[in-house]
Design a protein around this motif. Structure first.
Motif, PDB file in Angstrom:
ATOM      1  N   PRO A  80       0.390  -1.280   0.392  1.00 52.26           N
ATOM      2  CA  PRO A  80      -0.027   0.248   0.244  1.00 52.26           C
ATOM      3  C   PRO A  80       0.825   1.675  -0.055  1.00 52.26           C
ATOM      4  O   PRO A  80       0.405   1.975  -0.481  1.00 52.26           O
ATOM      5  CB  PRO A  80      -0.873   0.055   1.550  1.00 52.26           C
ATOM      6  N   ALA A  81       1.458   1.015   0.447  1.00 58.35           N
ATOM      7  CA  ALA A  81       3.088   2.252   0.591  1.00 58.35           C
ATOM      8  C   ALA A  81       3.116   2.629  -0.705  1.00 58.35           C
ATOM      9  O   ALA A  81       3.530   4.164  -1.239  1.00 58.35           O
ATOM     10  CB  ALA A  81       4.410   2.373   1.371  1.00 58.35           C
ATOM     11  N   THR A  82       3.961   1.548  -1.147  1.00 53.58           N
ATOM     12  CA  THR A  82       4.029   2.614  -3.022  1.00 53.58           C
ATOM     13  C   THR A  82       3.018   1.663  -3.956  1.00 53.58           C
ATOM     14  O   THR A  82       3.608   1.663  -5.567  1.00 53.58           O
ATOM     15  CB  THR A  82       5.946   2.035  -3.021  1.00 53.58           C
ATOM     16  N   ALA A  83       2.301   1.047  -3.806  1.00 52.42           N
ATOM     17  CA  ALA A  83       1.097   1.139  -4.915  1.00 52.42           C
ATOM     18  C   ALA A  83       0.943   2.064  -5.831  1.00 52.42           C
ATOM     19  O   ALA A  83       0.826   1.577  -7.259  1.00 52.42           O
ATOM     20  CB  ALA A  83       0.016   1.114  -4.251  1.00 52.42           C
ATOM     21  N   ARG A  84       0.745   3.230  -5.781  1.00 52.48           N
ATOM     22  CA  ARG A  84       0.587   4.430  -6.963  1.00 52.48           C
ATOM     23  C   ARG A  84       1.824   5.081  -7.470  1.00 52.48           C
ATOM     24  O   ARG A  84       1.627   4.604  -8.696  1.00 52.48           O
ATOM     25  CB  ARG A  84      -0.378   5.720  -5.677  1.00 52.48           C
TER      26      ARG A  84
END
Length: 173
Positions: A80-84
């Motif tokens: 979730p921390a790097t998903a974007r």
């Protein structure tokens, strides 16, 4: 396993990925034309297939995009921390892979060369088309940008494998 899952990419995704990686690698050998004006084995044996392979890659990227859309809810989960960032990076890679053959076609049509792939005439030779040539002029800068994105993609895959020691790379192997 044909379809993707939350743990791994399926055989269809892997086949698209690695076949396209090999063909794009072949296409990038076109940079060799800048060395000795293409007068070497790469320029004489592999580069003549550039337009045909580019046309094949256009078909493959469209099919791959359709496949990705059908699998979007089944693909491996992202941190979730790097998903974007991951989605943005992959989005830029897909955009580059789509724009490369489209601008290549514009080079051919804009120059009045027509388009022939694997010996099949797709568009006949004709008059030069100024607007198509203008769009086609983006082909080379996009090739450099896509090359940078590919190097970044490979770098991140190797970082995940050797530094983070997670299973990110194994999902596609």
């Amino acid at each position: 396993m044909k379809h993707d899952s939350k743990e791994r990419y399926g055989s269809v995704s892997k086949t698209f990925h690695w076949l396209m990686a090999a063909l794009i690698g072949w296409q990038l050998l076109k940079f060799g034309d800048r060395i000795a004006e293409g007068e070497h084995w790469v320029g004489e044996t592999l580069v003549p297939w550039h337009v045909s392979i580019g046309t094949l890659l256009l078909v493959m990227i469209v099919l791959r995009l359709v496949w990705v859309m059908t699998q979007r809810h089944q693909r491996p989960a992202q941190d979730p921390a790097t998903a974007r960032l991951v989605k943005a990076g992959h989005g830029l890679l897909f955009a580059g892979m789509l724009l490369m053959p489209l601008t290549g076609i514009m080079v051919m049509l804009g120059g009045g060369y027509g388009l022939t792939a694997f010996g099949l005439e797709i568009f006949a030779k004709g008059d030069e088309i100024a607007w198509a040539a203008t769009i086609g002029s983006l082909h080379s800068p996009l090739a450099w940008a896509l090359t940078v994105l590919i190097i970044g993609h490979i770098g991140m895959a190797l970082t995940h494998h050797f530094v983070h020691r997670d299973d990110t790379l194994k999902r596609m192997l």
